[in-house]
Design a protein around this motif. Structure first.
Motif: not given
Length: 390
Positions: A25, A27-29
């Motif tokens: 997984f 995820r780019n925040t």
């Protein structure tokens, strides 16, 4: 499962240390820096089974666009009033306040939209303009041409689209006039451009009452600048006042073609602002600065206002963090806590003063909208009262 390419698909680094495996997984925040808006609440004028009608405060865009998401009418109505899945019937410019209608169903939206297209919708605005407006009715039919969608600038030009606005003076206090405006067409910034052409721009219009237009400020269409020179002058004027948010563009927008040059010293800023004029990736903007006190302060540090989002500027900010802050109105320097800063975000390193409530208001208000089966009105704004003084 992705093949072992020595990095995940699309990775920009040749020696990426990680390889995505099946069921991994990623995820780019990110976080968003939205320009400041007024704290004035949105007043609901009418709500029934068909429509929601509100009195929109100045400085709020109607829907998410450009740098705005949370600070929009649509978002606030959904979050604070549980009014969701609304259909936009018409729009008001971000700095224009007043009557704004939304349909609750597609059928209602289509019905009212037909009235708009057939010009059966009567619109009445009020504004406060510079000088003594003529007492008699004034009709302006000058064609309007869009100079830049991205910056949100128009001007009178024979090659523009047909426009018609009827003006009638309501009061004059010796310095400024309150004028009723009846637009018969719906061009971008129509009222503001026509008032500028007549020599009576809106008192605190941050676009059409600026020095960038020349000594006559665009009266009678006299500009004496090319479109690119005009945009460059507008951007530089707002850069010097640390008010790029007023134009609805950011340093990152300007940096798309400007490299690491300072926006006050390069025409690349304007070229970037002119680029892609059809794709409106930011709301055509208009914010307010008081034109009578927008004089340049030679002692003020304007470097931070024009820092562009580039590696060289990031390095400069790290070496000289004082460039990332500016003095507020009380002469004190603001500092953000380290917990609020993202080391990779240039915006986080720039601390700007909060605008005053007066700076978030432009004296243009949609007072009344009337259709075949409805009529919605708001109260006259305080600045439009006959005895009002700034």
């Amino acid at each position: 499962m992705w093949p072992d390419w020595g990095g995940y698909p699309g990775c920009l680094h040749a020696n990426c240390p990680s390889v995505l495996q099946n069921n991994d997984f990623l995820r780019n925040t990110v976080h968003r820096h939205e320009p400041p808006v007024t704290a004035q609440p949105i007043q609901i004028l009418v709500e029934d089974d068909e429509v929601v009608v509100v009195d929109k405060p100045s400085s709020l865009p109607v829907h998410p666009c450009g740098r705005f998401r949370h600070n929009t009418v649509i978002f606030i109505l959904g979050k604070e009033h549980d009014l969701k899945e609304l259909h936009t019937i018409h729009r008001l410019d971000r700095m224009t306040s007043g009557v704004l209608m939304f349909a609750k169903t597609a059928e209602v939206s289509k019905r009212i939209d037909e009235q708009v297209r057939e010009r059966q919708l009567e619109k009445e605005y009020v504004c406060r303009v510079v000088g003594e407006f003529p007492e008699h009715e004034v009709v302006c039919e000058e064609p309007i041409l869009v100079v830049s969608y991205k910056v949100g600038v128009c001007r009178v030009d024979p090659k523009g689209k047909f426009c018609k606005t009827i003006f009638q003076r309501l009061s004059y206090n010796g310095k400024t006039s309150v004028v009723k405006c009846l637009p018969r067409t719906g061009r971008m910034h129509q009222i503001r451009v026509h008032l500028q052409y007549l020599g009576h721009p809106i008192v605190n219009d941050p676009i059409y009452n600026m020095d960038a237009w020349g000594p006559d400020r665009g009266k009678a269409g006299k500009i004496d600048k090319t479109d690119e020179e005009l945009l460059k002058a507008l951007v530089e004027e707002h850069c010097s006042k640390q008010s790029l948010d007023i134009l609805g563009i950011s340093e990152e927008d300007l940096n798309s073609s400007a490299g690491d040059k300072d926006c006050g010293n390069s025409s690349d800023c304007t070229k970037s602002a002119l680029a892609d004029p059809i794709k409106e990736n930011s709301c055509p903007a208009e914010d307010t600065e008081d034109p009578e006190r927008d004089t340049k302060d030679p002692e003020r540090n304007d470097i931070a206002a024009c820092l562009l989002n580039s590696g060289s500027n990031l390095e400069m900010l790290e070496k000289k963090p004082e460039l990332g802050s500016c003095e507020n109105q009380d002469g004190q320097t603001g500092e953000k806590s380290s917990e609020e800063k993202d080391p990779l975000c240039v915006e986080c390193k720039i601390t700007r003063r909060d605008p005053s409530p007066q700076e978030l208001v432009m004296y243009l208000h949609a007072l009344r909208y009337k259709g075949a089966e409805f009529e919605y009105c708001s109260k006259m704004p305080e600045w439009a009262m006959e005895d009002w003084e700034e």
